[in-house]
Write a protein that holds these residues in place. Sequence first.
Motif, PDB file in Angstrom:
ATOM      1  N   VAL A 208       0.839  -1.208   0.000  1.00  0.00           N
ATOM      2  CA  VAL A 208       0.000   0.000   0.000  1.00  0.00           C
ATOM      3  C   VAL A 208       0.871   1.255   0.000  1.00  0.00           C
ATOM      4  O   VAL A 208       0.620   2.211  -0.734  1.00  0.00           O
ATOM      5  CB  VAL A 208      -0.961   0.012   1.226  1.00  0.00           C
ATOM      6  CG1 VAL A 208      -1.733   1.308   1.311  1.00  0.00           C
ATOM      7  CG2 VAL A 208      -1.929  -1.157   1.148  1.00  0.00           C
ATOM      8  N   LEU A 212       1.150   4.247  -2.762  1.00  0.00           N
ATOM      9  CA  LEU A 212       1.029   5.674  -2.435  1.00  0.00           C
ATOM     10  C   LEU A 212       2.208   6.458  -3.020  1.00  0.00           C
ATOM     11  O   LEU A 212       2.012   7.543  -3.595  1.00  0.00           O
ATOM     12  CB  LEU A 212       0.963   5.862  -0.914  1.00  0.00           C
ATOM     13  CG  LEU A 212       0.990   7.304  -0.395  1.00  0.00           C
ATOM     14  CD1 LEU A 212      -0.215   8.097  -0.897  1.00  0.00           C
ATOM     15  CD2 LEU A 212       1.036   7.348   1.132  1.00  0.00           C
ATOM     16  N   GLU A 215       1.669   6.886  -6.705  1.00  0.00           N
ATOM     17  CA  GLU A 215       0.611   7.871  -6.979  1.00  0.00           C
ATOM     18  C   GLU A 215       1.125   9.296  -6.721  1.00  0.00           C
ATOM     19  O   GLU A 215       0.792  10.218  -7.454  1.00  0.00           O
ATOM     20  CB  GLU A 215      -0.609   7.591  -6.086  1.00  0.00           C
ATOM     21  CG  GLU A 215      -1.257   6.252  -6.361  1.00  0.00           C
ATOM     22  CD  GLU A 215      -2.289   6.278  -7.459  1.00  0.00           C
ATOM     23  OE1 GLU A 215      -3.373   6.790  -7.235  1.00  0.00           O
ATOM     24  OE2 GLU A 215      -1.976   5.787  -8.562  1.00  0.00           O
ATOM     25  N   GLU A 216       1.938   9.460  -5.669  1.00  0.00           N
ATOM     26  CA  GLU A 216       2.512  10.781  -5.364  1.00  0.00           C
ATOM     27  C   GLU A 216       3.428  11.243  -6.500  1.00  0.00           C
ATOM     28  O   GLU A 216       3.412  12.414  -6.883  1.00  0.00           O
ATOM     29  CB  GLU A 216       3.277  10.737  -4.038  1.00  0.00           C
ATOM     30  CG  GLU A 216       2.367  10.790  -2.826  1.00  0.00           C
ATOM     31  CD  GLU A 216       3.090  10.533  -1.507  1.00  0.00           C
ATOM     32  OE1 GLU A 216       2.528  10.850  -0.452  1.00  0.00           O
ATOM     33  OE2 GLU A 216       4.215   9.982  -1.535  1.00  0.00           O
ATOM     34  N   LEU A 219       1.228  12.281  -9.371  1.00  0.00           N
ATOM     35  CA  LEU A 219       0.621  13.583  -9.079  1.00  0.00           C
ATOM     36  C   LEU A 219       1.633  14.708  -9.301  1.00  0.00           C
ATOM     37  O   LEU A 219       1.310  15.734  -9.926  1.00  0.00           O
ATOM     38  CB  LEU A 219       0.116  13.603  -7.627  1.00  0.00           C
ATOM     39  CG  LEU A 219      -0.507  14.905  -7.147  1.00  0.00           C
ATOM     40  CD1 LEU A 219      -1.785  15.214  -7.918  1.00  0.00           C
ATOM     41  CD2 LEU A 219      -0.818  14.834  -5.646  1.00  0.00           C
ATOM     42  N   LEU A 222       2.099  15.275 -12.981  1.00  0.00           N
ATOM     43  CA  LEU A 222       0.932  15.960 -13.562  1.00  0.00           C
ATOM     44  C   LEU A 222       0.925  17.437 -13.213  1.00  0.00           C
ATOM     45  O   LEU A 222       0.659  18.291 -14.068  1.00  0.00           O
ATOM     46  CB  LEU A 222      -0.361  15.311 -13.051  1.00  0.00           C
ATOM     47  CG  LEU A 222      -0.841  14.066 -13.767  1.00  0.00           C
ATOM     48  CD1 LEU A 222      -1.995  13.434 -13.011  1.00  0.00           C
ATOM     49  CD2 LEU A 222      -1.269  14.402 -15.194  1.00  0.00           C
ATOM     50  N   LEU A 223       1.247  17.746 -11.954  1.00  0.00           N
ATOM     51  CA  LEU A 223       1.258  19.147 -11.521  1.00  0.00           C
ATOM     52  C   LEU A 223       2.342  19.929 -12.267  1.00  0.00           C
ATOM     53  O   LEU A 223       2.133  21.069 -12.678  1.00  0.00           O
ATOM     54  CB  LEU A 223       1.479  19.235 -10.006  1.00  0.00           C
ATOM     55  CG  LEU A 223       0.298  18.802  -9.141  1.00  0.00           C
ATOM     56  CD1 LEU A 223       0.705  18.740  -7.675  1.00  0.00           C
ATOM     57  CD2 LEU A 223      -0.884  19.756  -9.312  1.00  0.00           C
TER      58      LEU A 223
ATOM     59  N   LEU B  29      -3.535   8.204   1.042  1.00  0.00           N
ATOM     60  CA  LEU B  29      -3.845   7.591  -0.251  1.00  0.00           C
ATOM     61  C   LEU B  29      -5.100   8.212  -0.857  1.00  0.00           C
ATOM     62  O   LEU B  29      -5.135   8.524  -2.052  1.00  0.00           O
ATOM     63  CB  LEU B  29      -4.024   6.078  -0.058  1.00  0.00           C
ATOM     64  CG  LEU B  29      -3.892   5.194  -1.282  1.00  0.00           C
ATOM     65  CD1 LEU B  29      -2.555   5.381  -1.963  1.00  0.00           C
ATOM     66  CD2 LEU B  29      -4.046   3.721  -0.903  1.00  0.00           C
ATOM     67  N   VAL B  32      -4.347  11.828  -2.129  1.00  0.00           N
ATOM     68  CA  VAL B  32      -3.626  11.845  -3.417  1.00  0.00           C
ATOM     69  C   VAL B  32      -4.566  11.426  -4.550  1.00  0.00           C
ATOM     70  O   VAL B  32      -4.566  12.045  -5.627  1.00  0.00           O
ATOM     71  CB  VAL B  32      -2.375  10.929  -3.345  1.00  0.00           C
ATOM     72  CG1 VAL B  32      -1.744  10.757  -4.712  1.00  0.00           C
ATOM     73  CG2 VAL B  32      -1.359  11.509  -2.390  1.00  0.00           C
ATOM     74  N   ARG B  35      -6.829  14.279  -5.502  1.00  0.00           N
ATOM     75  CA  ARG B  35      -6.137  15.319  -6.286  1.00  0.00           C
ATOM     76  C   ARG B  35      -5.875  14.839  -7.712  1.00  0.00           C
ATOM     77  O   ARG B  35      -5.980  15.606  -8.664  1.00  0.00           O
ATOM     78  CB  ARG B  35      -4.831  15.712  -5.606  1.00  0.00           C
ATOM     79  CG  ARG B  35      -5.056  16.465  -4.300  1.00  0.00           C
ATOM     80  CD  ARG B  35      -3.787  17.028  -3.754  1.00  0.00           C
ATOM     81  NE  ARG B  35      -3.273  18.131  -4.587  1.00  0.00           N
ATOM     82  CZ  ARG B  35      -2.080  18.691  -4.418  1.00  0.00           C
ATOM     83  NH1 ARG B  35      -1.285  18.260  -3.473  1.00  0.00           N
ATOM     84  NH2 ARG B  35      -1.689  19.673  -5.199  1.00  0.00           N
ATOM     85  N   LEU B  36      -5.556  13.550  -7.852  1.00  0.00           N
ATOM     86  CA  LEU B  36      -5.339  12.994  -9.197  1.00  0.00           C
ATOM     87  C   LEU B  36      -6.633  13.031 -10.004  1.00  0.00           C
ATOM     88  O   LEU B  36      -6.632  13.403 -11.181  1.00  0.00           O
ATOM     89  CB  LEU B  36      -4.824  11.548  -9.103  1.00  0.00           C
ATOM     90  CG  LEU B  36      -3.327  11.369  -8.901  1.00  0.00           C
ATOM     91  CD1 LEU B  36      -2.996   9.920  -8.608  1.00  0.00           C
ATOM     92  CD2 LEU B  36      -2.535  11.833 -10.114  1.00  0.00           C
ATOM     93  N   LEU B  39      -7.366  16.539 -11.145  1.00  0.00           N
ATOM     94  CA  LEU B  39      -6.516  16.922 -12.295  1.00  0.00           C
ATOM     95  C   LEU B  39      -7.008  16.264 -13.583  1.00  0.00           C
ATOM     96  O   LEU B  39      -6.989  16.872 -14.648  1.00  0.00           O
ATOM     97  CB  LEU B  39      -5.071  16.521 -12.026  1.00  0.00           C
ATOM     98  CG  LEU B  39      -4.249  17.492 -11.182  1.00  0.00           C
ATOM     99  CD1 LEU B  39      -2.899  16.889 -10.852  1.00  0.00           C
ATOM    100  CD2 LEU B  39      -4.037  18.810 -11.930  1.00  0.00           C
ATOM    101  N   ARG B  42      -9.846  18.014 -14.962  1.00  0.00           N
ATOM    102  CA  ARG B  42      -9.473  19.283 -15.596  1.00  0.00           C
ATOM    103  C   ARG B  42      -8.767  19.066 -16.930  1.00  0.00           C
ATOM    104  O   ARG B  42      -8.251  19.988 -17.530  1.00  0.00           O
ATOM    105  CB  ARG B  42      -8.560  20.076 -14.664  1.00  0.00           C
ATOM    106  CG  ARG B  42      -9.344  20.695 -13.528  1.00  0.00           C
ATOM    107  CD  ARG B  42      -8.680  21.925 -12.933  1.00  0.00           C
ATOM    108  NE  ARG B  42      -7.230  21.929 -12.965  1.00  0.00           N
ATOM    109  CZ  ARG B  42      -6.458  22.130 -11.883  1.00  0.00           C
ATOM    110  NH1 ARG B  42      -7.013  22.291 -10.711  1.00  0.00           N
ATOM    111  NH2 ARG B  42      -5.158  22.180 -11.991  1.00  0.00           N
TER     112      ARG B  42
END
Lengths: 230, 51
Positions: A208, A212, A215-216, A219, A222-223, B29, B32, B35-36, B39, B42
Amino acid sequence: MRRSSDLAMSALTVATAGSMAAALWLIFLVAPEERVMGAVQKIFYVHVPLAAITFLSVFLLLTGAAGYLWTRRAGFDHLSIASAEVGWLFCTLVLVTGPIWAKPAWGVWWTWEAKLTTTLVLWLLLAGILLARAYASTPEQGARIASVLGVIAALDVPIVYKAVDWWRGQHPIVFGPGKTDPLAPGMLAALLVSMGAFLLLFALLVAVRARLAAEEDRLAALLEAAARSR
Amino acid sequence: MKSYAFLFWGYAAVWAGLTIYLIALGRRLSRVSRRLDALERRGGGRDGSAT
């Protein structure tokens, strides 16, 4: 791909819960009470698995750290992040359950005995890895510092394991040469099932936490892409 | 009797530690993932293409 990984995670959760229930049943209802220490000896059934799996987490951390330093692949870094964090948690629980057992058994909460001290050093190294990740100026720098500390933590593990032999400490030896009395069959079964249950729990938590981390990373990418496109 | 108190606190510490970590991990988790998803809505994608 994601669906099969979710399925594997659910199966792992069910297996962990089932084996944990079996372990608690064996510990409290089957394993005999130790004659000298009494009920408090049952802390042993969680303390020993947590300690053994802390060692395993450092081995995984070393694999992730070495793999990342060698290949710079994100997957190794995710393994390194997950095993350091879960390993730190398990090591913390070792350092909490140890003194709770030591107070009635030795008469003191803590002594600067070799095994305890080297375990505290391991905990500090794992905490250092988490702090390096959290406070480094860039994620790459954090990953590099964490990888180097991971290698140092791995060097501490054999020292923790052999501390009682090398410095004649008072900590009991559970595995390997120098081990005192053999465990009664009920005690051994409880210890082995508990070990299996904590191993499954560790695998679940690492999976898990690694997800995470992935995924971080996604993210952050993407940002960054969104900021560039503005 | 005192021995049982130590036993209780030993197991309570382990389960409390694991529960707190599991809750914290679940919250991180889901934050995140939220937020994903935001995005993605968008115009980004989970494959890393944000435009």
